[in-house]
Design a protein around this motif. Structure first.
Motif, PDB file in Angstrom:
ATOM      1  N   UNK A   1      11.109  16.401  -8.340  1.00 51.65           N
ATOM      2  CA  UNK A   1      10.503  16.910  -7.117  1.00 51.65           C
ATOM      3  C   UNK A   1      11.589  17.105  -6.060  1.00 51.65           C
ATOM      4  N   UNK A   2      11.648  18.293  -5.501  1.00 52.23           N
ATOM      5  CA  UNK A   2      12.575  18.563  -4.409  1.00 52.23           C
ATOM      6  C   UNK A   2      11.992  18.031  -3.109  1.00 52.23           C
ATOM      7  N   UNK A   3      12.831  18.015  -2.077  1.00 50.39           N
ATOM      8  CA  UNK A   3      12.333  17.712  -0.743  1.00 50.39           C
ATOM      9  C   UNK A   3      12.436  16.251  -0.371  1.00 50.39           C
ATOM     10  N   UNK A   4      11.881  15.948   0.791  1.00 47.23           N
ATOM     11  CA  UNK A   4      11.944  14.611   1.378  1.00 47.23           C
ATOM     12  C   UNK A   4      10.684  13.837   1.014  1.00 47.23           C
ATOM     13  N   UNK A   5      10.854  12.779   0.224  1.00 40.33           N
ATOM     14  CA  UNK A   5       9.702  12.020  -0.238  1.00 40.33           C
ATOM     15  C   UNK A   5       9.216  11.008   0.796  1.00 40.33           C
ATOM     16  N   UNK A   6      10.068  10.615   1.738  1.00 42.56           N
ATOM     17  CA  UNK A   6       9.653   9.662   2.759  1.00 42.56           C
ATOM     18  C   UNK A   6       9.397   8.280   2.186  1.00 42.56           C
ATOM     19  N   UNK A   7       9.043   7.314   3.068  1.00 42.80           N
ATOM     20  CA  UNK A   7       8.789   5.956   2.582  1.00 42.80           C
ATOM     21  C   UNK A   7       7.312   5.595   2.612  1.00 42.80           C
ATOM     22  N   UNK A   8       6.475   6.469   3.175  1.00 41.58           N
ATOM     23  CA  UNK A   8       5.041   6.264   3.104  1.00 41.58           C
ATOM     24  C   UNK A   8       4.446   5.358   4.152  1.00 41.58           C
ATOM     25  N   UNK A   9       5.254   4.520   4.820  1.00 42.69           N
ATOM     26  CA  UNK A   9       4.720   3.572   5.806  1.00 42.69           C
ATOM     27  C   UNK A   9       4.764   4.201   7.192  1.00 42.69           C
ATOM     28  N   UNK A  10       3.737   3.975   7.990  1.00 45.75           N
ATOM     29  CA  UNK A  10       3.710   4.511   9.343  1.00 45.75           C
ATOM     30  C   UNK A  10       3.591   3.360  10.335  1.00 45.75           C
TER      31      UNK A  10
ATOM     32  N   UNK B   1       3.933  -6.342  13.319  1.00 49.67           N
ATOM     33  CA  UNK B   1       2.604  -6.015  12.800  1.00 49.67           C
ATOM     34  C   UNK B   1       2.490  -6.503  11.357  1.00 49.67           C
ATOM     35  N   UNK B   2       1.270  -6.775  10.905  1.00 58.56           N
ATOM     36  CA  UNK B   2       1.092  -7.182   9.508  1.00 58.56           C
ATOM     37  C   UNK B   2       1.697  -6.126   8.587  1.00 58.56           C
ATOM     38  N   UNK B   3       2.487  -6.566   7.638  1.00 54.12           N
ATOM     39  CA  UNK B   3       3.112  -5.614   6.717  1.00 54.12           C
ATOM     40  C   UNK B   3       3.078  -6.113   5.273  1.00 54.12           C
ATOM     41  N   UNK B   4       3.370  -7.379   5.055  1.00 54.12           N
ATOM     42  CA  UNK B   4       3.407  -7.905   3.693  1.00 54.12           C
ATOM     43  C   UNK B   4       2.062  -8.475   3.251  1.00 54.12           C
TER      44      UNK B   4
ATOM     45  N   UNK C   1       0.835  -1.198   0.000  1.00 57.09           N
ATOM     46  CA  UNK C   1       0.000   0.000   0.000  1.00 57.09           C
ATOM     47  C   UNK C   1       0.870   1.248   0.000  1.00 57.09           C
ATOM     48  N   UNK C   2       1.943   1.220   0.796  1.00 58.36           N
ATOM     49  CA  UNK C   2       2.849   2.360   0.851  1.00 58.36           C
ATOM     50  C   UNK C   2       3.586   2.554  -0.469  1.00 58.36           C
TER      51      UNK C   2
END
Length: 754
Positions: A541-550, A574-577, A529-530
């Motif tokens: 795109x400039x800046x910090x794109x991050x990895x999207x997962x919290x 935690x469930x991730x995959x 999903x991330x």
């Protein structure tokens, strides 16, 4: 939707999922009974596994990120907005409204991608606004300078005068900003009209009190309302209005304006519940009920006292409250205007005095029938009078402002704001005219095209997919800013397949329901999903794109304590995959076959719908029956938990503080849509609200995360990110604070090239 919790949830929260149209590449299902492309039904467990990454990530409608230029958000969230009766389209965000308590670490987190040390030019820009030569200024402003943390006993943020925030330069020039919809009200604290455009408008037309900058530092603008903790037990705070502060009709701003905000936003004097007509509009009532955020409910229920000069409001809190700085430092609307309309009084002084005496009478006797009747008239005006009809300029008395700008013109396409020349009690605007132009909803490239061709000075959308194309257009500068917003999956626990009573109740029923919840969550592929939110490589795109997962239920990834919380809360397990096989084992252990789950979401954003379909397909592969329910009235349905079993919504952390998540998980919380209830979690959440240090906040957040995961309440999914698109020929020194105001937060620093 008549309950107190319902009306409170119609608002401030959220980040509401929104976007383009329903078009899901390569997927098959029945969505709310409507046939979708390809013949496989998501409504039955066919054993079909999840699609490959290409199917979910190909194509996409960009969603607006909750600030200028975002695709539509009728209410709020990195999703849309709470409680609106109109369709939501676009992804946005709204602050929860909870602030940071003294020493809780709210003043933290470097702004994404911005250097800690500023160049001379950018420093000048931050302090002098339009006075600096625009040609020397960067397109994107450097991060705010670090300020000393406030003393723990003060608890009101770091004091800063208007002169420290901006130079007294005359406002000049004009900018055009893309917004995703017509703002719904001039009163940004009303829940049923809550939306990202409304929050943006509110930020520009109301006086600036305590606020978060782009480092998530809590700043106390002492030029308007100074906040002082006067006593520790009981915890008492005095809010004092500056003598210079004046409404645009010449009436002084006083503590009566703060008192009205107290009555409305604490709901302490409410008697009854809100009633709605068939169109979702609040009915006029004979008992007082304010449709407000209720973020300070239970923490300041005692009627405050006014000083003899009516300039100070002293509030006694039941306990130290994490939101004291923001609670009553920025009146939503002028009390005298509300009171004049409510009581039919022409004199501002007499109307205000009647309002104050009404509130004070109820402080002495909460059952005073005459006072309740008078306050009901006040609530009716506060709730509904400031509602905006698209294309129609509101009456002059409702446009009275004590803020940096005043709404002066309006048509179906845009709102025109003009700088308030008398505004000296906050950072003065650097731009004379601001046009808020309504752009095509749910379409990131449309916003970028308008920025590229000069129709917009700047706009904003959500990072990823269509946003990638948007950033590649000529003449557009693009920067990503990680946002204090995220999507979450929550499970309804008082009915349906995840409720103990469905399996006979008691300890046995609770155990079986918990296993079914864990089974559903085990199938969720959070990592995929991330990945679906990542922008294309080479998008410029400039800046910090991050990895999207919290990896926390209650701590923002932008908070300095997040890494420690994520390491200690067990999120590695935690469930991730997404593991359908493990989910099948848990269902077998529960002895439940093919439980039917109705998964509700706000429709419109193709990317989000692809993510929902992936969740559904994995659950089907695990043995569940899943029906996807796109619901335009998502938030009213969510509040009543009507006709669904799980939902995907959003949230925004205020300033990165964990306490802003309390209403989502505390028993009876305004945004606890799953009706989760745990005495153990409640005890920890109550402590979190009054955390005295960042170390204590981190420890409590870690414990709370563990408790919520053990109870299988749901899962945090992905973090949001704003993409700000700027035409450097029209404006410079733009920034984004990652909160609801987004890229309009620093209006006093904007620079218009000559």
């Amino acid at each position: 939707m008549g309950s107190t919790a319902a009306r409170r949830a119609n608002r401030q929260l959220v980040t509401a999922l929104t976007g383009a149209a329903l078009a899901l590449a390569g997927c098959t299902s029945t969505i709310d009974g409507a046939a979708q492309p390809n013949p496989t039904a998501l409504g039955t467990p066919t054993g079909t596994g999840p699609h490959g990454p290409g199917a979910e990530t190909s194509g996409a409608g960009a969603a607006g990120a909750g600030t200028a230029g975002s695709s539509t958000a009728p209410n709020s969230e990195p999703e849309s907005a709470a409680g609106s009766s109109s369709p939501a389209t676009g992804e946005s965000r709204a602050s929860s409204g909870a602030g940071s308590g003294p020493g809780t670490g709210a003043a933290a987190g470097a702004a994404s991608g911005a250097a800690d040390s500023e160049s001379a030019a950018s420093t000048t820009a931050r302090t002098a606004g339009a006075a600096a030569d625009p040609g020397t200024l960067p397109v994107f402003a450097a991060a705010a300078p670090k300020v000393p943390a406030a003393a723990p006993t003060q608890g009101c943020g770091t004091p800063r005068s208007p002169q420290q925030l901006s130079a007294p330069a005359a406002a000049a020039g004009a900018v055009t900003i893309g917004i995703n919809d017509t703002p719904r009200s001039l009163n940004g604290s009303v829940g049923s009209t809550y939306s990202i455009p409304t929050l943006q408008l509110q930020h520009l037309i109301t006086p600036l009190g305590a606020f978060y900058d782009d480092r998530r530092q809590l700043i106390d603008n002492t030029g308007f309302v100074s906040c002082t903790v006067t006593r520790q037990n009981p915890y008492t705070v005095r809010y004092t209005v500056a003598d210079a502060a004046t409404w645009s009709d010449g009436t002084a701003v006083t503590a009566a304006d703060l008192l009205l905000d107290w009555a409305a936003r604490t709901n302490a004097l409410d008697s009854g519940t809100l009633q709605y007509d068939d169109n979702g509009t609040i009915k006029s009532q004979n008992t007082p009920v304010f449709d407000s955020d209720g973020m300070t409910t239970g923490y300041a229920s005692k009627v405050p006292t006014l000083s003899k000069d009516s300039k100070s409001l002293t509030v006694e809190y039941a306990k130290p409250h994490a939101n004291i700085a923001e609670s009553f430092s920025r009146p939503s609307v002028p009390a005298h205007v509300v009171a004049k309309r409510a009581f039919g009084e022409k004199s501002a002084a007499k109307a205000t005095a009647a309002l104050v005496s009404t509130v004070q009478a109820l402080g002495k006797n909460p059952k005073d029938a005459a006072a309740l009747g008078r306050l009901a008239k006040v609530a009716n005006v506060w709730n509904a009078a400031f509602t905006i009809t698209p294309g129609k300029l509101p009456p002059a008395d409702l446009r009275v402002t004590a803020g940096p700008y005043q709404l002066t013109k309006m048509d179906a396409k845009q709102l025109e704001l003009t700088a308030n020349p008398k505004y000296t009690w906050g950072p003065r605007p650097s731009v004379r005219k601001v046009l808020l132009r309504i752009v095509q909803s749910g379409n990131g490239p449309a916003t970028a095209k308008a920025v590229s061709n000069g129709e917009l000075s700047f706009g904003q959308t959500v990072l990823g997919q269509d946003s990638d194309v948007a950033a590649m257009l000529g003449g557009v500068k693009a920067r990503a800013y990680p946002a204090d917003s995220f999507r979450q999956l929550y499970l309804v626990q008082d009915q349906g397949p995840f409720a103990a009573k469905t399996y006979g109740g008691g300890a046995a029923g609770a155990k079986k329901a918990a296993l079914v919840r864990r089974a559903f969550l085990a199938a969720v592929p959070r990592e995929r999903l991330a990945a679906m939110q990542a922008p294309a490589k080479g998008a410029g795109i400039e800046g910090d794109l991050g990895n999207g997962l919290i990896d926390s239920y209650v701590m923002s990834p932008l908070a300095p304590g997040y890494p420690a919380v994520a390491r200690g809360n067990g999120s590695g397990s935690w469930p991730s995959k997404g593991d359908p096989a493990r989910a099948k084992q848990l269902l077998a252990q529960a002895g439940v076959k093919a439980p039917a789950v109705r998964l509700m979401f706000l429709p419109g954003d193709r990317r989000r719908e692809q993510q929902l379909r992936l969740i559904a397909e994995n659950a089907i592969a695990a043995g569940f029956t899943v029906r996807l329910l796109p619901e335009q009235n998502f938030y009213s349905k969510a509040v009543d938990r009507a006709g669904y079993d799980a939902g995907v919504s959003g949230w925004s952390f205020a300033g990165g503080t964990a306490s802003s998540a309390v209403p989502m998980f505390r028993s009876g919380g305004a945004f606890n849509w799953g009706n989760y209830s745990s005495s153990a979690a409640d005890a920890l959440l109550d402590k979190l609200m009054v955390a005295a240090s960042s170390a204590q906040e981190q420890s409590l957040a870690t414990q709370i995360d563990k408790q919520l995961a053990a109870d299988a309440v749901g899962l945090p999914l992905t973090q949001g990110a704003d993409l700000v698109l700027v035409n450097p020929r029209q404006i410079r020194n733009v920034s984004d604070n990652g909160l609801a105001q987004g890229a309009v937060w620093n209006y006093w620093q904007w620079a218009v090239p000559r």
